[in-house]
Design a protein around this motif. Structure first.
Motif, PDB file in Angstrom:
ATOM      1  N   ALA A  24       0.849  -1.198   0.000  1.00  0.00           N
ATOM      2  CA  ALA A  24       0.000   0.000   0.000  1.00  0.00           C
ATOM      3  C   ALA A  24       0.883   1.246   0.000  1.00  0.00           C
ATOM      4  O   ALA A  24       0.576   2.244  -0.651  1.00  0.00           O
ATOM      5  N   TRP A  25       1.979   1.182   0.739  1.00  0.00           N
ATOM      6  CA  TRP A  25       2.873   2.331   0.801  1.00  0.00           C
ATOM      7  C   TRP A  25       3.445   2.656  -0.578  1.00  0.00           C
ATOM      8  O   TRP A  25       3.461   3.819  -0.998  1.00  0.00           O
ATOM      9  N   ARG A  26       3.906   1.623  -1.307  1.00  0.00           N
ATOM     10  CA  ARG A  26       4.498   1.890  -2.624  1.00  0.00           C
ATOM     11  C   ARG A  26       3.440   2.416  -3.593  1.00  0.00           C
ATOM     12  O   ARG A  26       3.708   3.314  -4.399  1.00  0.00           O
ATOM     13  N   ALA A  27       2.231   1.881  -3.489  1.00  0.00           N
ATOM     14  CA  ALA A  27       1.147   2.387  -4.346  1.00  0.00           C
ATOM     15  C   ALA A  27       0.866   3.852  -4.015  1.00  0.00           C
ATOM     16  O   ALA A  27       0.651   4.687  -4.906  1.00  0.00           O
ATOM     17  N   PHE A  28       0.864   4.162  -2.728  1.00  0.00           N
ATOM     18  CA  PHE A  28       0.636   5.541  -2.292  1.00  0.00           C
ATOM     19  C   PHE A  28       1.738   6.470  -2.814  1.00  0.00           C
ATOM     20  O   PHE A  28       1.472   7.574  -3.302  1.00  0.00           O
ATOM     21  N   GLU A  29       2.964   6.010  -2.753  1.00  0.00           N
ATOM     22  CA  GLU A  29       4.069   6.829  -3.282  1.00  0.00           C
ATOM     23  C   GLU A  29       3.892   7.094  -4.778  1.00  0.00           C
ATOM     24  O   GLU A  29       4.039   8.219  -5.250  1.00  0.00           O
ATOM     25  N   ASP A  30       3.577   6.039  -5.528  1.00  0.00           N
ATOM     26  CA  ASP A  30       3.510   6.177  -6.986  1.00  0.00           C
ATOM     27  C   ASP A  30       2.281   6.957  -7.442  1.00  0.00           C
ATOM     28  O   ASP A  30       2.349   7.712  -8.402  1.00  0.00           O
ATOM     29  N   TYR A  31       1.145   6.739  -6.763  1.00  0.00           N
ATOM     30  CA  TYR A  31      -0.118   7.323  -7.262  1.00  0.00           C
ATOM     31  C   TYR A  31      -0.585   8.542  -6.483  1.00  0.00           C
ATOM     32  O   TYR A  31      -1.587   9.145  -6.845  1.00  0.00           O
ATOM     33  N   ARG A  32       0.086   8.885  -5.413  1.00  0.00           N
ATOM     34  CA  ARG A  32      -0.310  10.075  -4.673  1.00  0.00           C
ATOM     35  C   ARG A  32       0.892  10.991  -4.415  1.00  0.00           C
ATOM     36  O   ARG A  32       0.962  12.073  -4.956  1.00  0.00           O
ATOM     37  N   MET A  33       1.808  10.531  -3.597  1.00  0.00           N
ATOM     38  CA  MET A  33       2.900  11.391  -3.140  1.00  0.00           C
ATOM     39  C   MET A  33       3.727  11.926  -4.307  1.00  0.00           C
ATOM     40  O   MET A  33       4.043  13.107  -4.366  1.00  0.00           O
TER      41      MET A  33
END
Lengths: 302, 302, 302, 302
Positions: free
Chosen positions: B250-259
Motif C-alpha cells: 500500500a505504501w508503494r502504491a501511495f508513493e507512486d499514485y499520490r505522493m
C-alpha cells in the motif's frame, strides 16, 4: 447459515494458527475470531479483527505511557464514570471488524449508521448467491394497530401460509430470471449491474463492517432496542454477546447507563419529584401529553 | 525527547511480553510497537496498536472468508489498482493508534483532520510539563517573499539569536507564572483551566490519535508535502517510515499514485498533448495563468 | 468586542439590502443576521447564513413535496416526537453558519466537535490582532476541591490581582515580542508561521463555523451545561438564544428532552420504582456508588 | 416522472411566493427551486434549499466581516487557487438540499457517500408506490467483456425483448403480491416492514439529501464519470447542470482541476518528461504495467 466446506476450511485454518504479538490481546474476543455466529436463516456475524480492550479505554483516557499502574477496580470505576458522563472519545479507541451476511432490507437500515467503514460484496462485479430470507412462522406478523412502524400479532393459518408461499415463490422466480438474463449460453447475457435490479430485498448480501466501540454502542442502543425491526435486532443481539465477552466492563456500563437506563424529560423529572413528596400526580396535572404519560408510567412502573 | 525512567520501564515491560493471538500480525509493525520515535526537540510518535496489513486490504476488497487463495503478486496488483482508481474503503479496513507528543501549534493544524479519534491530555484536569519547542537554528527562517504562508531563508547572526532568546525567555517566564498562579502554597491557587491560558503555543501537549489507513494517507499527502509547515512535516515523515514497514504494498502504491504523482488540469493535459505532437506551446497560448504555467513547468521538468 | 468602523459599515450595508428568495425564511433568524453578539471581553458570535426552520424539519421527516398540509400544531407534536425518540436526521436538515471570535483555548475545546465545517483565520498567512482574553474579576476562580476539572470559589484580594496582572503583562510582552520578531524593519523578519508560537492561549482567533442543527444541539447540550468551562459556555449561551429564535419548536423540545432532562441508570430507575412503592431506599441498598447516589439525589430532589 | 396534480400545485404555490431575506441569494439557483428535473423513467431531482454562492466561498476563505471589497475577478482567481491546491473547507461553506426520487439499486450506491444528511421515505411506516425503473431499450446492455463491473454492447432483438418482459412482469407480480400481503380486506394484513422485502431493487424510493459543496463535488467526480453505472450518472449529470448555475466559478474550477483533469503516477510523470526530451518511450521501458500504459496513452492522446 450456509458455509461451504471450503469456507469452513479457511476458517479452521485461520483458527489453527496463533501468532505472537506485542499488542493488547482480549482473551474473550480471541475465542470468537473468524467463527460464524448464525443469524436468521442464512445470515451470520463473524469477528475478523479487533483493536483494544477495557484497559485500552482507560489508557487513552489517561493518555498514559504504558498499561498504567492503576488497579483493575480503578479501571472499571473509570469506565463507568466515562460512560455516565457521556465521554465518547475513550470508547472510540477500541475498534472491531465484522464480516456480516444479511438480507438487503436489513443492510439498508444498517448502512444509515454512517460513522463506520464498509466493503460490500459487489453485484455489479459478481453474481449473487441464491439465498433469500424467509421468516420463521413465529416472525410472520401483522401490521401493528398502535404503532405505524411496527408489527403486531403473529399471523395464523391460511394468511400466514399465503405469505410464506408468496415470499418463497417470488424469490425463486426472480432469481431464476436473474440467472436467465445474465446467462451467456446462446445469448450475450445482460450486464450484472442491470440484472441485479430484478432481485427482491430479502436476498442476502455480505459486507465487511468496521466500527469503533462508541459508534457500535450507539448502533446497539438503537438496533437491540425492542422498537427495532426484529430482523436487524437479531444481528444486534448476537453482537451484544460478542461485545460482552470483548470489553466486559464497558459492556456492563453500557447496560446500566444506556440500554437499561431511562431518559426523563423535564416534565417527567418534575413529576417524580412531586410524587416522591407525596403529591398526587395525574396526566392532567403532569404537563405531559397522553402519549408521554404512558411512556412515563412504563418507566416508573405505575 | 524526554521519557522518564518510569516511562521507559513501562515501554520495556510491554515489549518484553509477547502474547498469542489469532489475528493478522504485521511483522514490520511489531518492531515499532510502543517505541518512542523522537521528533523535534521534545516530541515523539509511538505506535500503540494497529489492525490489519496489506492482505487485510485485499481480503476486504474481496469480502472473502479467509486469507484468500490469491497469490502475493495478485495482492500487490489489486492494491495498486485500488489506489489508482480511488477506491477508498478497502484502505479504511486498516487502523493505527499512535501516541504523539507535539507542540500546541502543531496540534492545532493536525486536529483539522476530522476523521480520526483523539484523546488529548487535559490541561483542565492536569498540570502541563515545562517543555517547549525551540527550533533548531537551521529552522529559524524568514517570512517567504513569494509565498504568503511559508518561510524563506534561514535567519542569521543577531536576528536569529534574538528570536531564540525571545522564544526561550518568554516560554520560561510564562511557565513560571503558570506555576505561580496554580500554586496552593500560601494561596488558594488559580483553576488549572484558567491558568493554562498563559502558556504559549510552543508548549508540548500529548494525545492518542487513532485513524484508518485511507485517512492517514490523506493526512500524509498534505502534511508530508513540501508546502506543509516544517514542524508538522517532521511528524508526517516519521509516520511515513512506520507505514512503509506496516503495509509495504500500500505504501508503494501511495508513493507512486499520490505522493509522487501529479494532477494535470484540463489545460495542462491539452498542452502535454500538443507538445507531444511537436507543437510549440508557451504560456500565452497555453490557456493557463502565469502561476499555473510555472506549476506546469515544474511538473513536466521544463 | 471590537469591530472597526469599516467592519461595522460592512455589516450595516449587508443588513440594509434585503433580497427576494423563494427559499424558506425564518423571520426570527433574519433579525440576527450579520449582527455581532458580544461574548467575553473581545469575542462575538455572528449569524452569517442559515438553512431551514421548524417546518423544514417536518418536511424532511415526511419527505413531502411542499410545505405539507399539516397544521402548525401537528408540526410541533411531530418535532417533539422526533426529539423524544432520538430521531436525528430530520434535525440535520437545518444548517447554520456562524462567524465567531474566540480565545484560542476556547477554540481548542470547540474544534473537538468534528461534525462541522470550519475556516479559521490563518496565522501562517496573516498577522493576529493584539487582543487577549482577560477574565472579569468574578470569573477568576480557584481550582475546585471536589472536581478535578472545574473551578471553585472566586479569588479575592491580592491573589486575584496578581493573576490579572500576570495575564495582562505576559500577553502584552509576548505580543510585543511577536511584533518584533516578524518586523521587517531593519531585519529580514521571522516567518509568521513560526512567530505565532510565542503567543499565549488567551489570544483571540476567528473562524467561520457551519453545523447542522442536530450536531449543534449536541454541542449545546455539552457546552451550555453547568459543567462546561465558563468561557465556552458563554458562547453556547448566546447561541442558545439565537436557536430559540430560529426554530422555536425544536428549541422547546430540546429544552424538555435534553437540556432539562435527566438520564436515569438502570439502578436509578429501580430505586425510583421502589421509592414510589413506599420502600425506604438508602445508598447502601441502592446498588449505586456514593458518587452516583449523590447524582441521583440531585435529580430526584432529595 | 409522475407528479400528481396535488404535488404540482404545491410546487407552484411555493414558486409563486417569494419572500424577503438578508441572506446571500444565488439567482442562478432560485430558478431551479422546487422544480422537478426528470431523471430516468419515473425519477427526479428537486432543489429544496441552498446556502451560499461563489462569494460565500471566498468570504469564508478570508474569514471576512462582509462581502469583502475584492473584485469579482479576484474571487474567481481565489476559487481556482483553492480548488487547484486541494483546499476543501471553503467549499464546505456552501450547502444544498435535494429531494430525489430514484430506484433502490441507485439509492444503494448513492448512500455510500457518508458525509451527507438523508431522510428516506420509510417503507416500514408507509406504502410504496407502484413505480419501477424499466430501462429504455438503448440502456439494456450486455455484460462488458473487458470490464468486470461494466456494461458493453446494447442488447438486440429477442434477447432485449425477453429482458424487458422479465423486468416488467416480475415488478408487476411482486407489487401485486406486496399489495395482497398488506391488504386488511378480509385478513389481518402483513406488517409493512415485512411485506416490503418482496419488492425488487428497481422500485423507486425517495429521499431528502443534504450535502456541502465539497462533498457534492466528490460525489460528482465519481458518479458523473464515464465509469459510473449509467443509472446513477443520469442523476449526477442533472446535478452538474444545477451546480453550474448555482456557483459558476467553482463549477469551472471543478471542471478544469477535477472532472477534466488527469492524475499522472510517478512513472507517468517520468515518461512525459522523457518524451518531451525526445526520448523514445515504450511500455517496456516505461516502468508501467500493460494496463497502466493503456491508461497513460489515453491521457496523453497517443
Amino acid at each position: 447459515m450456509s458455509l461451504s466446506p471450503e469456507q469452513q476450511a479457511e476458517i479452521d485454518a485461520l483458527r489453527a494458527n496463533p501468532q505472537q504479538t506485542l499488542r493488547t490481546v482480549a482473551p474473550g474476543m480471541e475465542k470468537h475470531l473468524y467463527l460464524a455466529h448464525p443469524v436468521l436463516d442464512h445470515g451470520f456475524v463473524r469477528v475478523i479483527d479487533y483493536m483494544g480492550d477495557d484497559a485500552a479505554i482507560c489508557q487513552a483516557a489517561r493518555v498514559s505511557y504504558g498499561k498504567g499502574t492503576k488497579s483493575v477496580q480503578n479501571d472499571e470505576g473509570l469506565i463507568r464514570y466515562l460512560m455516565r458522563h457521556w465521554h465518547s472519545t475513550p470508547f472510540e479507541m477500541c475498534e472491531v471488524k465484522l464480516h456480516v451476511k444479511l438480507p438487503v432490507f436489513v443492510a439498508r437500515q444498517w448502512i444509515r449508521h454512517r460513522t463506520a467503514n464498509v466493503n460490500e460484496y459487489s453485484a455489479r462485479y459478481s453474481i449473487l448467491d441464491r439465498e433469500f430470507y424467509i421468516p420463521a412462522p413465529e416472525h410472520v406478523a401483522a401490521q401493528s394497530r398502535v404503532n405505524n412502524q411496527g408489527r403486531g400479532e403473529v399471523l395464523q393459518g391460511d394468511e400466514a401460509a399465503r405469505v410464506l408461499e408468496i415470499l418463497k415463490a417470488d424469490s425463486a422466480r426472480c432469481y431464476d430470471h436473474y440467472e436467465q438474463m445474465i446467462s451467456q449460453d446462446g445469448q450475450q447475457g445482460l450486464a450484472r449491474e442491470l440484472a441485479r435490479m430484478n432481485l427482491p430485498a430479502n436476498i442476502y448480501t455480505q459486507w465487511y463492517w468496521k466500527v469503533d466501540l462508541h459508534n457500535l454502542f450507539h448502533f446497539l442502543r438503537l438496533r437491540a432496542d425492542a422498537h427495532a425491526q426484529y430482523e436487524i435486532r437479531a444481528y444486534a443481539d448476537v453482537i451484544c454477546g460478542i461485545v460482552a465477552d470483548w470489553v466486559p466492563y464497558a459492556w456492563r456500563a453500557f447496560e446500566d447507563y444506556r440500554m437499561n437506563a431511562a431518559s426523563l424529560s423535564a416534565q417527567m423529572v418534575d413529576c417524580v419529584r412531586r410524587m416522591l413528596r407525596g403529591e398526587q400526580v395525574t396526566q392532567e396535572n403532569s404537563g405531559m401529553s397522553a402519549r408521554e404519560w404512558r411512556e412515563f408510567q412504563d418507566i416508573v412502573g405505575l
